[in-house]
Design a protein around this motif. Structure first.
Motif, PDB file in Angstrom:
ATOM      1  N   LYS A   1       0.714  -1.089   0.152  1.00  0.00           N
ATOM      2  CA  LYS A   1       0.064   0.026   0.102  1.00  0.00           C
ATOM      3  C   LYS A   1       0.879   1.293   0.207  1.00  0.00           C
ATOM      4  O   LYS A   1       0.306   2.258  -0.454  1.00  0.00           O
ATOM      5  CB  LYS A   1      -0.956  -0.185   1.167  1.00  0.00           C
ATOM      6  CG  LYS A   1      -1.839  -1.107   1.184  1.00  0.00           C
ATOM      7  CD  LYS A   1      -3.388  -0.558   0.728  1.00  0.00           C
ATOM      8  CE  LYS A   1      -4.271  -1.832   0.387  1.00  0.00           C
ATOM      9  NZ  LYS A   1      -4.883  -2.352   1.459  1.00  0.00           N
ATOM     10  N   PHE A   2       2.036   1.271   0.661  1.00  0.00           N
ATOM     11  CA  PHE A   2       3.001   2.362   0.506  1.00  0.00           C
ATOM     12  C   PHE A   2       3.655   2.307  -0.592  1.00  0.00           C
ATOM     13  O   PHE A   2       4.936   3.032  -0.631  1.00  0.00           O
ATOM     14  CB  PHE A   2       3.990   2.396   1.935  1.00  0.00           C
ATOM     15  CG  PHE A   2       2.982   2.942   3.076  1.00  0.00           C
ATOM     16  CD1 PHE A   2       1.726   3.824   2.961  1.00  0.00           C
ATOM     17  CD2 PHE A   2       3.169   2.597   4.137  1.00  0.00           C
ATOM     18  CE1 PHE A   2       1.050   4.129   3.993  1.00  0.00           C
ATOM     19  CE2 PHE A   2       2.500   2.946   5.528  1.00  0.00           C
ATOM     20  CZ  PHE A   2       1.279   3.907   5.214  1.00  0.00           C
ATOM     21  N   ASP A   3       3.662   1.285  -1.617  1.00  0.00           N
ATOM     22  CA  ASP A   3       4.558   1.333  -2.845  1.00  0.00           C
ATOM     23  C   ASP A   3       5.915   1.151  -2.582  1.00  0.00           C
ATOM     24  O   ASP A   3       6.610   1.982  -3.131  1.00  0.00           O
ATOM     25  CB  ASP A   3       3.872   2.351  -3.604  1.00  0.00           C
ATOM     26  CG  ASP A   3       4.200   2.113  -5.011  1.00  0.00           C
ATOM     27  OD1 ASP A   3       4.121   0.896  -5.542  1.00  0.00           O
ATOM     28  OD2 ASP A   3       4.117   2.976  -6.321  1.00  0.00           O
ATOM     29  N   GLN A   4       6.171   0.447  -1.559  1.00  0.00           N
ATOM     30  CA  GLN A   4       7.885   0.209  -1.114  1.00  0.00           C
ATOM     31  C   GLN A   4       8.274  -0.659  -2.123  1.00  0.00           C
ATOM     32  O   GLN A   4       8.510  -1.895  -1.713  1.00  0.00           O
ATOM     33  CB  GLN A   4       7.913  -0.177   0.244  1.00  0.00           C
ATOM     34  CG  GLN A   4       7.282   1.305   1.182  1.00  0.00           C
ATOM     35  CD  GLN A   4       7.174   0.589   2.760  1.00  0.00           C
ATOM     36  OE1 GLN A   4       6.900  -0.756   2.927  1.00  0.00           O
ATOM     37  NE2 GLN A   4       6.917   1.338   3.486  1.00  0.00           N
TER      38      GLN A   4
ATOM     39  N   GLU B   1      12.148  -7.060  -5.996  1.00  0.00           N
ATOM     40  CA  GLU B   1      10.854  -6.264  -6.276  1.00  0.00           C
ATOM     41  C   GLU B   1       9.970  -6.559  -5.064  1.00  0.00           C
ATOM     42  O   GLU B   1       9.831  -7.851  -4.677  1.00  0.00           O
ATOM     43  CB  GLU B   1      10.154  -7.158  -7.495  1.00  0.00           C
ATOM     44  CG  GLU B   1       9.027  -6.225  -7.994  1.00  0.00           C
ATOM     45  CD  GLU B   1       7.890  -5.882  -7.424  1.00  0.00           C
ATOM     46  OE1 GLU B   1       7.627  -4.710  -7.295  1.00  0.00           O
ATOM     47  OE2 GLU B   1       7.420  -6.781  -6.680  1.00  0.00           O
ATOM     48  N   ASN B   2       9.235  -5.491  -4.345  1.00  0.00           N
ATOM     49  CA  ASN B   2       8.595  -5.781  -3.096  1.00  0.00           C
ATOM     50  C   ASN B   2       6.980  -5.722  -3.029  1.00  0.00           C
ATOM     51  O   ASN B   2       6.422  -5.568  -2.097  1.00  0.00           O
ATOM     52  CB  ASN B   2       9.342  -4.789  -2.143  1.00  0.00           C
ATOM     53  CG  ASN B   2       9.751  -5.123  -0.819  1.00  0.00           C
ATOM     54  OD1 ASN B   2       9.740  -6.396  -0.436  1.00  0.00           O
ATOM     55  ND2 ASN B   2       9.771  -4.225   0.017  1.00  0.00           N
ATOM     56  N   SER B   3       6.627  -5.362  -4.128  1.00  0.00           N
ATOM     57  CA  SER B   3       5.216  -4.769  -4.332  1.00  0.00           C
ATOM     58  C   SER B   3       4.174  -5.540  -4.883  1.00  0.00           C
ATOM     59  O   SER B   3       2.935  -5.431  -5.022  1.00  0.00           O
ATOM     60  CB  SER B   3       5.015  -3.375  -4.811  1.00  0.00           C
ATOM     61  OG  SER B   3       5.418  -3.441  -5.981  1.00  0.00           O
ATOM     62  N   GLU B   4       4.772  -6.622  -5.661  1.00  0.00           N
ATOM     63  CA  GLU B   4       3.698  -7.601  -6.447  1.00  0.00           C
ATOM     64  C   GLU B   4       4.257  -8.863  -6.512  1.00  0.00           C
ATOM     65  O   GLU B   4       4.494  -9.584  -5.600  1.00  0.00           O
ATOM     66  CB  GLU B   4       3.511  -6.808  -7.774  1.00  0.00           C
ATOM     67  CG  GLU B   4       4.563  -6.494  -8.523  1.00  0.00           C
ATOM     68  CD  GLU B   4       4.410  -5.791 -10.121  1.00  0.00           C
ATOM     69  OE1 GLU B   4       3.349  -4.901 -10.065  1.00  0.00           O
ATOM     70  OE2 GLU B   4       4.882  -6.304 -10.876  1.00  0.00           O
ATOM     71  N   GLY B   5       4.274  -9.499  -7.680  1.00  0.00           N
ATOM     72  CA  GLY B   5       4.842 -10.774  -8.042  1.00  0.00           C
ATOM     73  C   GLY B   5       4.055 -11.906  -7.281  1.00  0.00           C
ATOM     74  O   GLY B   5       2.830 -11.934  -7.406  1.00  0.00           O
ATOM     75  N   GLU B   6       4.920 -12.728  -6.685  1.00  0.00           N
ATOM     76  CA  GLU B   6       4.249 -14.120  -5.983  1.00  0.00           C
ATOM     77  C   GLU B   6       3.521 -13.646  -4.749  1.00  0.00           C
ATOM     78  O   GLU B   6       3.054 -14.405  -4.157  1.00  0.00           O
ATOM     79  CB  GLU B   6       5.378 -15.053  -5.480  1.00  0.00           C
ATOM     80  CG  GLU B   6       6.369 -15.375  -6.719  1.00  0.00           C
ATOM     81  CD  GLU B   6       7.379 -14.404  -7.078  1.00  0.00           C
ATOM     82  OE1 GLU B   6       7.329 -13.352  -6.692  1.00  0.00           O
ATOM     83  OE2 GLU B   6       8.464 -14.780  -8.066  1.00  0.00           O
TER      84      GLU B   6
ATOM     85  N   LYS C   1       6.607   9.237  -1.762  1.00  0.00           N
ATOM     86  CA  LYS C   1       4.985   9.710  -1.757  1.00  0.00           C
ATOM     87  C   LYS C   1       4.551   9.295  -0.399  1.00  0.00           C
ATOM     88  O   LYS C   1       3.652   9.765   0.026  1.00  0.00           O
ATOM     89  CB  LYS C   1       4.499   9.120  -3.075  1.00  0.00           C
ATOM     90  CG  LYS C   1       3.272   9.989  -3.350  1.00  0.00           C
ATOM     91  CD  LYS C   1       2.879   9.341  -4.743  1.00  0.00           C
ATOM     92  CE  LYS C   1       1.147   9.392  -4.698  1.00  0.00           C
ATOM     93  NZ  LYS C   1       0.456   8.460  -5.490  1.00  0.00           N
ATOM     94  N   PHE C   2       5.216   8.104  -0.024  1.00  0.00           N
ATOM     95  CA  PHE C   2       4.708   7.291   1.139  1.00  0.00           C
ATOM     96  C   PHE C   2       5.944   7.136   1.982  1.00  0.00           C
ATOM     97  O   PHE C   2       7.093   6.985   1.381  1.00  0.00           O
ATOM     98  CB  PHE C   2       4.065   5.904   0.815  1.00  0.00           C
ATOM     99  CG  PHE C   2       2.943   5.988   0.021  1.00  0.00           C
ATOM    100  CD1 PHE C   2       1.635   6.394   0.442  1.00  0.00           C
ATOM    101  CD2 PHE C   2       3.096   5.700  -1.394  1.00  0.00           C
ATOM    102  CE1 PHE C   2       0.577   6.547  -0.525  1.00  0.00           C
ATOM    103  CE2 PHE C   2       2.020   5.834  -2.291  1.00  0.00           C
ATOM    104  CZ  PHE C   2       0.799   6.112  -1.873  1.00  0.00           C
ATOM    105  N   PRO C   3       5.800   6.792   3.389  1.00  0.00           N
ATOM    106  CA  PRO C   3       6.995   6.596   4.210  1.00  0.00           C
ATOM    107  C   PRO C   3       7.729   5.295   3.451  1.00  0.00           C
ATOM    108  O   PRO C   3       7.009   4.306   3.381  1.00  0.00           O
ATOM    109  CB  PRO C   3       6.397   6.188   5.739  1.00  0.00           C
ATOM    110  CG  PRO C   3       4.955   6.134   5.476  1.00  0.00           C
ATOM    111  CD  PRO C   3       4.682   6.799   4.131  1.00  0.00           C
ATOM    112  N   SER C   4       8.776   5.142   3.829  1.00  0.00           N
ATOM    113  CA  SER C   4       9.686   3.811   3.608  1.00  0.00           C
ATOM    114  C   SER C   4       9.917   3.350   4.832  1.00  0.00           C
ATOM    115  O   SER C   4       9.571   3.778   6.023  1.00  0.00           O
ATOM    116  CB  SER C   4      11.017   4.250   2.869  1.00  0.00           C
ATOM    117  OG  SER C   4      10.680   4.619   1.551  1.00  0.00           O
TER     118      SER C   4
END
Ligand code: NAD
Ligand code: IPM
Ligand code: MN
Length: 355
Positions: free
Chosen positions: A96-99, A131-136, A271-274
């Motif tokens: 949700k924070f697109d990290q 890659e931390n936002s999608e995939g598996e 845009k969002f906190p890391s």
């Protein structure tokens, strides 16, 4: 005076123990460099679960949204709460924070024993970029007739053009600034003919913009072998979400201990906190004994200060840790010593204060 507000989510098990040491170091470093750090503790995880029947409040993402960064110890209390519940917030924050850029450095420090034979410190100095936002890790799937003997489970990965391209590009940008200028994509396009062939094709498109960076690829199985046999050939390793999870435990181990491995989960656009956290989990096998190594947690705090722009403060922590490890005293048990979590934290703190 620069001022940062940090949400501290210590979590469960050794997450609470190592976070206490990271907080000590952050407090010392803020004092030394004269910036203000407001560390706000959120006792979420198994403690919150006991009282409320959930691990975080419903509005936790809204609560976190205005912080400069999120610092996390580790989550997971498998004896009391199912893992797929305790860990929901961690995966949700990343998504949700697109990290989307997770960076997990692995470096063999002087003074640390490498489990691989004949390795010198300069042989292991690499970055896993996950890659931390999608995939598996996307919740795409479901259960069918699960209570019967005809039960089935479906779990599908989703790799988007935007998601794959931006992480490969991020990897090239990082590789371009390093001396080896070498990027390796972890793939499995010999078997996963949709998803990983897609990754391979996007690599071939993006690499054209980075002629100064050498790019190659390894299938994930061969990659595991190569990391054990010849880690010195790797520099920047780009992986899908789950491959990156697996590979980063391996790189943590070959660099001497997962107790040394830090990570950042970045929203590069800010845009969002890391979010910053050690690679390791809550380690129920050693939790409560005061023997966990806090160095991964402290190095994650250093990565946080770097991302916030306090680069000098961050390098100072890293340099103090390198000097401390090279002397080989006051080591935790994973490194062959018998010092406690807080003794290690206090020793690093002492060195920072005395510099
Ligand atoms: P783990 O990383 O917690 O532990 C694996 C092994 O490494 C254990 O033997 C542990 O004692 C050792 N270890 C880990 N960190 C250490 C440290 N700082 N010092 C010394 N030794 C250390 O992995 P696991 O056992 O698979 O998972 C335990 C729990 O943590 C589970 O609930 C899991 O889901 C969760 N988990 C959370 C995170 C996270 O919060 N980011 C990461 C991984 C696992
Ligand atoms: C990690 C962890 C997490 C992951 C778990 C706890 C969901 O293993 O950060 O490496 O798989 O990403
Ligand atoms: Mn992991």
């Amino acid at each position: 005076m620069a001022k940062y507000t940090i949400a501290v989510y210590a979590g469960d098990g050794i997450g609470i123990e190592v976070t206490a040491e990271a907080v000590k170091i952050l407090t010392a470093i803020a004092h030394k460099f004269g910036f203000s750090l407001d560390l706000v503790q959120f006792p979420w995880g198994h403690r919150y679960w006991k009282e409320h029947g959930k691990v975080v409040p419903d509005d936790y993402l809204k609560v976190l949204n205005d912080f400069s960064a999120i610092y996390l110890g580790a989550v997971g209390d498998p004896a009391n709460v199912p893992d797929h519940i305790t860990l929901i917030p961690l995966i949700e924050m990343r998504q949700k924070f697109d990290q989307y850029a997770c960076i997990r450095p692995a470096k063999l420090f002087h003074g640390v024993n490498c489990p691989l034979a004949n390795m010198k410190p300069e042989d292991i100095d690499l970055l896993v970029i996950r890659e931390n936002s999608e995939g598996e890790y996307v919740d795409a799937g479901g259960l069918f007739k699960i209570e019967t003997s005809d039960g089935a489970a479906l779990q599908t990965a989703i790799h988007t053009r935007k998601g794959v391209e931006r992480i490969i590009r991020f990897g090239f940008e990082v590789a371009r600034k390093r001396s080896d200028k070498h990027l390796t994509l972890v793939t499995k396009s010999n078997a996963l003919k949709f998803s990983m062939v897609f990754w391979d094709q996007i690599l071939d498109i993006v690499r054209k913009d980075y002629p100064d960076v050498k790019a190659d690829k390894y299938h994930v199985d061969a990659m595991c072998m190569a990391l054990v046999q010849k880690p010195q050939i790797f520099d920047v390793i780009v992986c899908s979400n789950m491959f990156g999870d697996i590979i980063s435990d391996l790189t943590g181990a070959i660099a001497g201990s997962i107790g040394l491995a830090p990570s950042s989960n970045l929203n590069p656009e800010r845009k969002f906190p890391s979010l910053f956290e050690p690679v390791h989990g809550s380690a129920p096998d050693i939790a409560g004994k005061g023997i966990a190594n806090p160095v991964a947690a402290i190095r994650s705090a250093a990565m946080m200060m770097d991302f916030l722009g306090e680069t000098e403060a961050s390098s100072l922590i890293e340099n103090v840790i390198a000097a401390y490890l090279s002397e080989g005293t006051i080591l935790s048990r994973d490194l062959g010593g018998n010092s406690s979590t807080s003794e290690v934290g206090s020793e690093i703190e002492r060195r920072i204060v005395n510099l």
